[in-house]
Design a protein around this motif. Structure first.
Motif, PDB file in Angstrom:
ATOM      1  N   PRO A 139       4.201  10.345  -6.285  1.00  0.00           N
ATOM      2  CA  PRO A 139       2.807  10.309  -5.585  1.00  0.00           C
ATOM      3  C   PRO A 139       2.064   9.037  -5.492  1.00  0.00           C
ATOM      4  O   PRO A 139       1.822   8.329  -6.496  1.00  0.00           O
ATOM      5  CB  PRO A 139       2.059  11.406  -6.245  1.00  0.00           C
ATOM      6  N   ALA A 140       1.773   8.765  -4.243  1.00  0.00           N
ATOM      7  CA  ALA A 140       1.489   7.227  -3.984  1.00  0.00           C
ATOM      8  C   ALA A 140       0.154   7.313  -3.244  1.00  0.00           C
ATOM      9  O   ALA A 140      -0.264   7.829  -2.388  1.00  0.00           O
ATOM     10  CB  ALA A 140       2.476   6.260  -2.950  1.00  0.00           C
ATOM     11  N   ALA A 141      -0.702   6.411  -4.005  1.00  0.00           N
ATOM     12  CA  ALA A 141      -2.163   6.382  -3.544  1.00  0.00           C
ATOM     13  C   ALA A 141      -2.713   5.190  -3.984  1.00  0.00           C
ATOM     14  O   ALA A 141      -2.401   4.212  -5.057  1.00  0.00           O
ATOM     15  CB  ALA A 141      -3.046   7.408  -4.173  1.00  0.00           C
ATOM     16  N   GLU A 142      -3.781   4.589  -3.362  1.00  0.00           N
ATOM     17  CA  GLU A 142      -4.715   3.452  -3.924  1.00  0.00           C
ATOM     18  C   GLU A 142      -6.138   4.032  -4.237  1.00  0.00           C
ATOM     19  O   GLU A 142      -6.569   4.574  -3.443  1.00  0.00           O
ATOM     20  CB  GLU A 142      -4.643   2.442  -2.530  1.00  0.00           C
ATOM     21  N   ASN A 143      -6.273   3.509  -5.350  1.00  0.00           N
ATOM     22  CA  ASN A 143      -7.622   4.246  -6.179  1.00  0.00           C
ATOM     23  C   ASN A 143      -8.721   2.970  -5.750  1.00  0.00           C
ATOM     24  O   ASN A 143      -8.575   1.940  -6.496  1.00  0.00           O
ATOM     25  CB  ASN A 143      -7.362   4.248  -7.719  1.00  0.00           C
ATOM     26  N   SER A 163      -6.185   2.817   3.046  1.00  0.00           N
ATOM     27  CA  SER A 163      -4.658   3.090   3.137  1.00  0.00           C
ATOM     28  C   SER A 163      -4.383   4.316   2.456  1.00  0.00           C
ATOM     29  O   SER A 163      -4.649   4.769   1.346  1.00  0.00           O
ATOM     30  CB  SER A 163      -3.915   1.885   2.256  1.00  0.00           C
ATOM     31  N   PRO A 164      -4.394   5.453   3.448  1.00  0.00           N
ATOM     32  CA  PRO A 164      -4.095   6.955   2.992  1.00  0.00           C
ATOM     33  C   PRO A 164      -3.033   7.152   1.992  1.00  0.00           C
ATOM     34  O   PRO A 164      -1.925   6.274   2.140  1.00  0.00           O
ATOM     35  CB  PRO A 164      -3.926   7.744   4.191  1.00  0.00           C
ATOM     36  N   PRO A 165      -2.907   8.115   1.354  1.00  0.00           N
ATOM     37  CA  PRO A 165      -1.778   8.361   0.329  1.00  0.00           C
ATOM     38  C   PRO A 165      -0.498   8.783   1.016  1.00  0.00           C
ATOM     39  O   PRO A 165      -0.596   9.227   2.238  1.00  0.00           O
ATOM     40  CB  PRO A 165      -2.443   9.349  -0.685  1.00  0.00           C
ATOM     41  N   ARG A 166       0.550   8.742   0.253  1.00  0.00           N
ATOM     42  CA  ARG A 166       1.632   9.292   0.671  1.00  0.00           C
ATOM     43  C   ARG A 166       2.422  10.069  -0.723  1.00  0.00           C
ATOM     44  O   ARG A 166       1.980   9.910  -1.670  1.00  0.00           O
ATOM     45  CB  ARG A 166       2.604   8.277   0.933  1.00  0.00           C
ATOM     46  N   ASN A 174       0.863  -1.221  -0.014  1.00  0.00           N
ATOM     47  CA  ASN A 174      -0.233   0.075   0.002  1.00  0.00           C
ATOM     48  C   ASN A 174       0.853   1.040  -0.221  1.00  0.00           C
ATOM     49  O   ASN A 174       2.192   0.943   0.056  1.00  0.00           O
ATOM     50  CB  ASN A 174      -0.989  -0.023   1.128  1.00  0.00           C
ATOM     51  N   PRO A 175       0.470   2.469  -0.019  1.00  0.00           N
ATOM     52  CA  PRO A 175       1.311   3.645  -0.057  1.00  0.00           C
ATOM     53  C   PRO A 175       2.158   3.682   1.077  1.00  0.00           C
ATOM     54  O   PRO A 175       3.393   3.997   0.829  1.00  0.00           O
ATOM     55  CB  PRO A 175       0.240   4.742   0.076  1.00  0.00           C
ATOM     56  N   ALA A 176       1.764   3.213   2.318  1.00  0.00           N
ATOM     57  CA  ALA A 176       2.605   3.515   3.642  1.00  0.00           C
ATOM     58  C   ALA A 176       4.079   2.432   3.195  1.00  0.00           C
ATOM     59  O   ALA A 176       4.823   2.811   3.494  1.00  0.00           O
ATOM     60  CB  ALA A 176       1.808   2.987   4.560  1.00  0.00           C
TER      61      ALA A 176
END
Length: 478
Positions: free
Chosen positions: A298-302, A224-227, A179-181
């Motif tokens: 930029p990391a995120a889960e859509n 899972s929040p973005p980073r 995930n982003p983390a």
């Protein structure tokens, strides 16, 4: 979050060495050029990558190298690595295998052969059964004076191969782990191991305070929040400063504009652009290239939930530009827009390159083995294309057609996320709205980022495409 026995990052590569003496008893291979050769009554065509077993004492294999171009030598090395892997899987363990180079082999050919062997032997599997260890690959030259020069070349080849390998590893990692983390933590750990390279991770609170509306919108539907992952490599005396930006969507359901079920499992590789950027800056720092590089991922889960962003929403990006959302599956350009504006305004680079698995349209236009290259300046496009040529990654320059620029204009907002017209081109035109006057290139790797079957030095799964190009590109400024 469950943890599993992941391979080490980057995955361990085979050991390649150069010597002017053979190791007694080790099975040996010989190279066959395009005109072919005969062994024990069996004809070998010399076709690049063709491997034939030979029954002749320690001589065990004949390897075709075709016309002798670098791509032929890479194909030969990759095929041989796969052959050796199968041999140790099916039979007894081998400590060393040898390849006789011949008297007229050049350093570039040796480097290409080693590159193919390093990448062609790649394997990623989440398992406790790691399988048999691959033997050392010993390259035999008749010229003892060539050993130091070849060895020096192999050191650089290995760094480039490790870059492609790391990019593959990151993209192949399953999304119940990645995930982003996790991606941010992994990036920090990788950076800490390389002198001169640092990584800073920005969390969702910082992103909200700074107004990163695109990243927050895309990541808003996930638990899972973005980073935002920020790398810095600042060698003393560097005269040029490059900004690399890579799409880091750790899994892409498409959001409320959900993807078809077929193929969705492959969306763990939707951060291949971010993986290539992480791997590239790590290699750039390892090689101590004399160019300053900043990298942003930029990391995120859509994902799909009650907090997902919606078609019809208006999103305010970092810097204030607003975007009218048309399709939540066009999420890559949303996160890249934030990162591009932030990187350009904060760091004021001399040139910017972004990398993303952005549009299915590029797969239709260029197929699965060539990346799309958009650029605002001819010199920037040339540097990237030439860099890809040196490492065996193919790019085709695509036009930024101003005839379609008006389609990017929004009705409810400044710009429209999904303009009408040719999808790859209009996506690039959308991103161009966020780069201002700085020289900028956009690399769309939707096609070559994944492979269904082995070819050249590629194996099925994530390919690591673009990582080596970015390293060579940075070297051209050093």
């Amino acid at each position: 979050m469950a943890r599993f026995p992941l391979p080490a990052l980057p995955s361990r590569l085979i050991d390649v060495e150069v010597a002017d003496t053979a190791r007694r008893g080790a099975p040996t291979a010989v190279l066959v050029p395009a005109e072919g050769a005969e062994f024990e009554g069996v004809r070998h065509s010399g076709k690049a990558g063709e491997i034939r077993e030979v029954a002749g004492g320690t001589l065990r294999w004949a390897i075709g190298v075709g016309e002798g171009e670098d791509k032929d030598w890479r194909a030969a090395g990759a095929s041989f690595a796969r052959t050796v892997r199968q041999a140790v899987t099916d039979g007894p363990a081998l400590k060393t295998v040898q390849v006789e180079l011949g008297a007229d082999v050049t350093g570039g050919q040796v480097a290409a052969l080693a590159t193919g062997a390093l990448l062609g032997g790649y394997r990623f599997k989440v398992t406790t059964d790691t399988g048999p260890a691959l033997p050392v690959l010993r390259l035999l030259t008749r010229d003892e004076r060539a050993v130091p020069a070849y060895t020096e070349q192999l050191e650089r080849v290995r760094v480039l191969a490790e870059a492609a390998t790391l990019a593959r590893d990151l993209a192949n990692t399953p999304s119940n782990i990645k995930n982003p983390a996790w991606l941010a933590e992994t990036a920090e750990r990788l950076a800490a191991a390389v002198p001169g390279l640092s990584a800073t991770v920005r969390d969702e609170q910082w992103l909200a305070e700074q107004g990163f509306g695109g990243i927050l919108a895309v990541g808003g539907g996930s638990a899972s929040p973005p980073r935002l992952i920020e790398f810095a490599y600042r060698p003393r005396g560097a005269a040029r400063h490059l900004l690399l930006v890579g799409k880091g969507i750790t899994f892409d359901t498409g959001g409320l504009s959900i993807k078809p079920a077929d193929g969705m499992h492959l969306m763990r590789t939707d951060m291949s652009g971010g993986g290539a950027v992480i791997a590239a800056i790590r290699a750039i720092a390892s090689l101590r290239l004399g160019v300053r590089v900043t990298a942003l991922v930029p990391a995120a889960e859509n994902h799909v939930s009650g907090s997902s962003y919606r078609p019809g929403d208006v999103v305010r990006h970092y810097g204030g530009t607003t975007t009218e959302v048309g399709n939540t599956d066009a999420e890559g350009r949303m996160v890249l827009a934030d990162a591009l504006v932030y990187g350009i305004r904060r760091f004021r680079p001399d040139a910017v390159v972004d990398v993303a698995t952005l549009t299915g349209a590029m797969k239709v236009a260029l197929g699965l083995r060539t990346g799309g290259l958009f650029a605002t300046e001819d010199e920037l496009a040339r540097r990237l294309s030439d860099a890809g040529g040196r490492v065996g990654e193919a790019w085709w320059r695509m036009p930024l057609l101003d005839e379609h620029a008006d389609a990017v204009r929004g009705e409810l907002a400044d710009v429209r996320q999904t303009p009408t017209g040719p999808g790859g081109i209009t996506a690039a035109l959308f991103l161009r709205e966020f780069v201002g006057d700085v020289p900028w290139a956009h690399l769309d790797i939707a096609g070559p980022a994944r492979a269904e079957q082995a070819y050249a030095d590629v194996v099925p799964g994530a390919t690591g495409f673009a990582a080596r190009t970015l390293v060579e590109f940075a070297a051209s400024y050093a």
